[in-house]
Design a protein around this motif. Structure first.
Motif, PDB file in Angstrom:
ATOM      1  N   ALA A  62      29.531  43.373  40.788  1.00  0.00           N
ATOM      2  CA  ALA A  62      31.105  43.131  40.893  1.00  0.00           C
ATOM      3  C   ALA A  62      31.771  43.589  42.091  1.00  0.00           C
ATOM      4  CB  ALA A  62      32.259  44.330  39.761  1.00  0.00           C
ATOM      5  N   SER A  63      33.831  43.239  42.444  1.00  0.00           N
ATOM      6  CA  SER A  63      34.021  43.392  43.319  1.00  0.00           C
ATOM      7  C   SER A  63      35.382  43.920  42.975  1.00  0.00           C
ATOM      8  CB  SER A  63      34.534  42.420  43.977  1.00  0.00           C
ATOM      9  OG  SER A  63      33.721  41.307  44.687  1.00  0.00           O
ATOM     10  N   ARG A  64      35.846  44.813  44.074  1.00  0.00           N
ATOM     11  CA  ARG A  64      36.685  46.199  43.220  1.00  0.00           C
ATOM     12  C   ARG A  64      38.325  44.617  43.725  1.00  0.00           C
ATOM     13  NH1 ARG A  64      36.666  50.937  44.229  1.00  0.00           N
ATOM     14  NH2 ARG A  64      34.409  52.279  45.405  1.00  0.00           N
ATOM     15  N   LEU A  65      39.161  45.018  42.443  1.00  0.00           N
ATOM     16  CA  LEU A  65      39.997  44.143  42.014  1.00  0.00           C
ATOM     17  C   LEU A  65      41.077  45.105  42.144  1.00  0.00           C
ATOM     18  CD1 LEU A  65      39.004  41.922  38.919  1.00  0.00           C
ATOM     19  CD2 LEU A  65      39.396  42.028  42.199  1.00  0.00           C
ATOM     20  N   GLY A  66      41.409  46.457  42.207  1.00  0.00           N
ATOM     21  CA  GLY A  66      42.738  46.658  41.658  1.00  0.00           C
ATOM     22  C   GLY A  66      43.488  47.328  40.501  1.00  0.00           C
ATOM     23  N   ARG A  67      44.609  46.839  40.335  1.00  0.00           N
ATOM     24  CA  ARG A  67      45.369  46.547  39.461  1.00  0.00           C
ATOM     25  C   ARG A  67      44.744  44.727  39.245  1.00  0.00           C
ATOM     26  NH1 ARG A  67      50.661  48.331  39.436  1.00  0.00           N
ATOM     27  NH2 ARG A  67      51.045  46.922  41.222  1.00  0.00           N
ATOM     28  N   VAL A  68      44.559  44.868  37.281  1.00  0.00           N
ATOM     29  CA  VAL A  68      44.994  42.876  36.838  1.00  0.00           C
ATOM     30  C   VAL A  68      45.508  43.056  35.337  1.00  0.00           C
ATOM     31  CG1 VAL A  68      41.857  43.673  37.122  1.00  0.00           C
ATOM     32  CG2 VAL A  68      42.590  43.679  35.482  1.00  0.00           C
ATOM     33  N   PRO A  69      45.781  42.059  35.487  1.00  0.00           N
ATOM     34  CA  PRO A  69      46.782  42.187  34.405  1.00  0.00           C
ATOM     35  C   PRO A  69      46.893  43.299  33.093  1.00  0.00           C
ATOM     36  CG  PRO A  69      46.336  39.773  35.913  1.00  0.00           C
ATOM     37  CD  PRO A  69      45.388  41.096  35.748  1.00  0.00           C
ATOM     38  N   LEU A  70      47.620  43.247  32.518  1.00  0.00           N
ATOM     39  CA  LEU A  70      47.263  43.834  30.972  1.00  0.00           C
ATOM     40  C   LEU A  70      48.018  43.449  29.764  1.00  0.00           C
ATOM     41  CD1 LEU A  70      47.314  47.143  32.427  1.00  0.00           C
ATOM     42  CD2 LEU A  70      45.375  45.752  31.830  1.00  0.00           C
ATOM     43  N   PRO A  71      47.804  42.967  28.727  1.00  0.00           N
ATOM     44  CA  PRO A  71      48.949  42.614  27.831  1.00  0.00           C
ATOM     45  C   PRO A  71      49.878  43.757  28.139  1.00  0.00           C
ATOM     46  CG  PRO A  71      47.142  44.373  26.802  1.00  0.00           C
ATOM     47  CD  PRO A  71      46.964  44.047  28.609  1.00  0.00           C
ATOM     48  N   ALA A 119      42.144  39.191  43.864  1.00  0.00           N
ATOM     49  CA  ALA A 119      43.044  40.269  43.796  1.00  0.00           C
ATOM     50  C   ALA A 119      44.289  40.723  44.650  1.00  0.00           C
ATOM     51  CB  ALA A 119      42.354  41.499  44.837  1.00  0.00           C
ATOM     52  N   ALA A 120      44.567  39.788  45.705  1.00  0.00           N
ATOM     53  CA  ALA A 120      46.083  39.920  45.787  1.00  0.00           C
ATOM     54  C   ALA A 120      46.940  38.846  44.752  1.00  0.00           C
ATOM     55  CB  ALA A 120      46.050  39.237  47.125  1.00  0.00           C
ATOM     56  N   ARG A 121      46.672  37.936  44.013  1.00  0.00           N
ATOM     57  CA  ARG A 121      46.487  37.659  43.449  1.00  0.00           C
ATOM     58  C   ARG A 121      46.929  37.643  41.830  1.00  0.00           C
ATOM     59  NH1 ARG A 121      45.849  31.727  42.547  1.00  0.00           N
ATOM     60  NH2 ARG A 121      47.194  32.195  40.426  1.00  0.00           N
ATOM     61  N   PHE A 122      46.609  38.625  41.409  1.00  0.00           N
ATOM     62  CA  PHE A 122      46.012  39.890  39.993  1.00  0.00           C
ATOM     63  C   PHE A 122      47.380  41.026  40.581  1.00  0.00           C
ATOM     64  CE2 PHE A 122      41.181  38.900  38.928  1.00  0.00           C
ATOM     65  CZ  PHE A 122      41.311  38.208  37.958  1.00  0.00           C
ATOM     66  N   GLU A 123      47.351  41.105  42.223  1.00  0.00           N
ATOM     67  CA  GLU A 123      48.500  42.416  41.802  1.00  0.00           C
ATOM     68  C   GLU A 123      50.016  41.588  42.020  1.00  0.00           C
ATOM     69  OE1 GLU A 123      50.282  46.186  43.108  1.00  0.00           O
ATOM     70  OE2 GLU A 123      47.999  45.406  42.446  1.00  0.00           O
ATOM     71  N   VAL A 124      50.031  40.473  42.005  1.00  0.00           N
ATOM     72  CA  VAL A 124      51.496  39.723  42.560  1.00  0.00           C
ATOM     73  C   VAL A 124      52.221  39.078  40.784  1.00  0.00           C
ATOM     74  CG1 VAL A 124      52.673  37.598  42.825  1.00  0.00           C
ATOM     75  CG2 VAL A 124      50.976  38.622  44.911  1.00  0.00           C
ATOM     76  N   MET A 125      50.532  38.762  40.218  1.00  0.00           N
ATOM     77  CA  MET A 125      50.845  39.335  38.831  1.00  0.00           C
ATOM     78  C   MET A 125      50.843  40.276  38.392  1.00  0.00           C
ATOM     79  SD  MET A 125      47.448  36.475  37.730  1.00  0.00           S
ATOM     80  CE  MET A 125      47.677  36.697  36.220  1.00  0.00           C
TER      81      MET A 125
END
Length: 432
Positions: free
Chosen positions: A155-164, A411-417
């Protein structure tokens, strides 16, 4: 017979006897003395044959303890009286390694192999052969095969990911939009039915009602947890080389395939969600077996990683009449190559149910090939994939690329989302 004379010993004996014969025939003592050590070495080596046979075995198989790494231990017991033991270790996609160890007692040889491939993998093979004193004899070689290992995805570190947008449960790590026990202040309100006395804010009461006619309480937002379902499209497993798509050529072990990328992406998202205290489930599109229901905790994360490593294409998958059932307040992460229209059908069905979806494109970067017909076929396939990506984007479904350099920017894409979702989220202090 286990122990046999070596070609080197036989050659040395022949050369020694020839030197002795030449020295005696021509009366040259110096020439005869040159052959004496060779003959004595061959004779002494034959007189001191080792007893028994060298035994070697690999430890039993099992999942790799470290993701992305294959570890084995070769246990070696040399035959009594042997001089050295020669090992030649093979691994798929790697050059063979030669090791010579002294032939004394028992030894444990640790073997390590880094792998970009995941799932069931063929590991080590070894050829073992013992040699007697002075190399005059050698035993018949033994070929050993280590059991296949299950390599877990890393697993890679992603930080925050999109949530419902809607959270569930009566407790959890996140702040919901409903009233309840929590840490985030909602408002200060007169004491009413259902309010607890320990929530009374005496400073606000003294300021707003000096005569204590009305008590004021601090009301907070309740805590809850997010739910997510990882949907893995394991119907196909393709590599960067178009020539391997026909199934007639083997996949390379030093290049991750689409399923390897999907396992890695799913493991990264699952780790980020479980570390935050959210619930995660797993569904496999290629198999109709019982899915992993959403849960949380490190133990559940290990179950997810193990299930991801076991995913693989099995024959011709049956066409799904309806998409996998997911909770209404969960978000779906779909890991697919987008090589056909099945993912679009699933996303449309989930959109009609109001389920948010994030699509992870797991097709690896395709290498150019000299065959013209393969190049033309890939151009058509790439255009069809681009049409599907545009259709998903037009529907408002984000598509995140997970291959090559794009994987490092996921990870940057997820943070923007996540930030975009926070901007459109209702204000915490908003009242009806």
């Amino acid at each position: 017979m286990t122990w046999r004379p070596t070609q080197a010993a036989a050659g040395a004996a022949a050369v020694g006897l020839s030197a002795l014969a030449v020295g005696v025939f021509f009366g040259r003592a110096d020439v005869a003395l040159l052959g004496v050590p060779l003959v004595l070495g061959a004779v002494l080596g034959r007189l001191g044959l080792p007893v028994g046979r060298t035994s070697a075995a690999f430890d039993g198989g099992g999942p790799s303890a470290v993701p992305g790494e294959i570890a084995e231990t070769l246990r070696l017991t040399a035959a009594a009286g042997s001089d050295v033991v020669h090992l030649r270790v093979f691994a798929p996609g790697h050059r063979p390694a030669d090791v010579v160890v002294p032939g004394q007692g028992e030894r444990e040889l640790p073997l390590r192999l880094s792998s970009v491939r995941t799932g069931p993998q063929t590991t080590f093979r070894a050829d073992v052969r013992g040699y007697g004193p002075l190399g005059a004899s050698a035993e018949d070689p033994q070929r050993l095969g280590a059991p296949d290992r299950l390599v877990l995805p890393e697993a890679s570190r992603l930080g925050r990911v999109p949530l419902p947008s809607r959270l569930r449960g009566l407790t959890g790590p996140r702040t919901s939009r409903r009233l309840g026990d929590g840490s985030e202040l909602r408002d200060v309100h007169p004491l009413g039915p259902g309010d607890r006395l320990r929530r009374v804010d005496w400073r606000a009461t003294a300021r707003r009602s000096p005569t204590l006619d009305t008590l004021y309480v601090r009301r907070t937002f309740a805590t809850a947890e997010a739910g997510a379902v990882l949907v893995l499209d394991s119907r196909d497993d393709v590599g960067p080389d178009l020539r391997t798509w026909r199934g007639s050529e083997p996949l390379r072990v030093d290049e991750p395939t689409s399923l390897d990328l999907a396992r890695h992406a799913a493991a990264s998202v699952a780790t980020a969600l479980v570390d935050a205290g959210d619930r995660v489930g797993l569904e496999d599109l290629a198999r109709r077996r019982r899915p992993l229901t959403p849960a949380t905790g490190k133990r559940h994360l290990r179950r997810i990683l193990h299930a991801l490593a076991l995913t693989a294409p099995v024959g011709t998958p049956a066409r799904r009449v309806r998409p996998p059932q997911v909770p209404t307040d969960a978000i779906v992460y779909l890991f697919t190559t987008l090589l056909d229209d099945a993912p679009l059908t699933l996303v449309e069905a989930w959109a009609e149910q109001g389920v948010p979806v994030v699509v992870i494109d797991t097709l690896p970067d395709v290498h150019p090939v000299p065959e013209r017909h393969l190049t033309l076929a890939w151009r058509i396939t790439a255009m069809e994939r681009a049409d599907r990506v545009r259709a998903l984007t037009a529907r408002g479904v984000p598509v995140v690329r997970w291959a090559g350099s794009e994987r490092d920017r996921a990870a940057a894409r997820f943070e923007v989302m996540v930030r975009a979702a926070e901007r459109h989220r209702p204000v915490a202090g908003a009242r009806r």
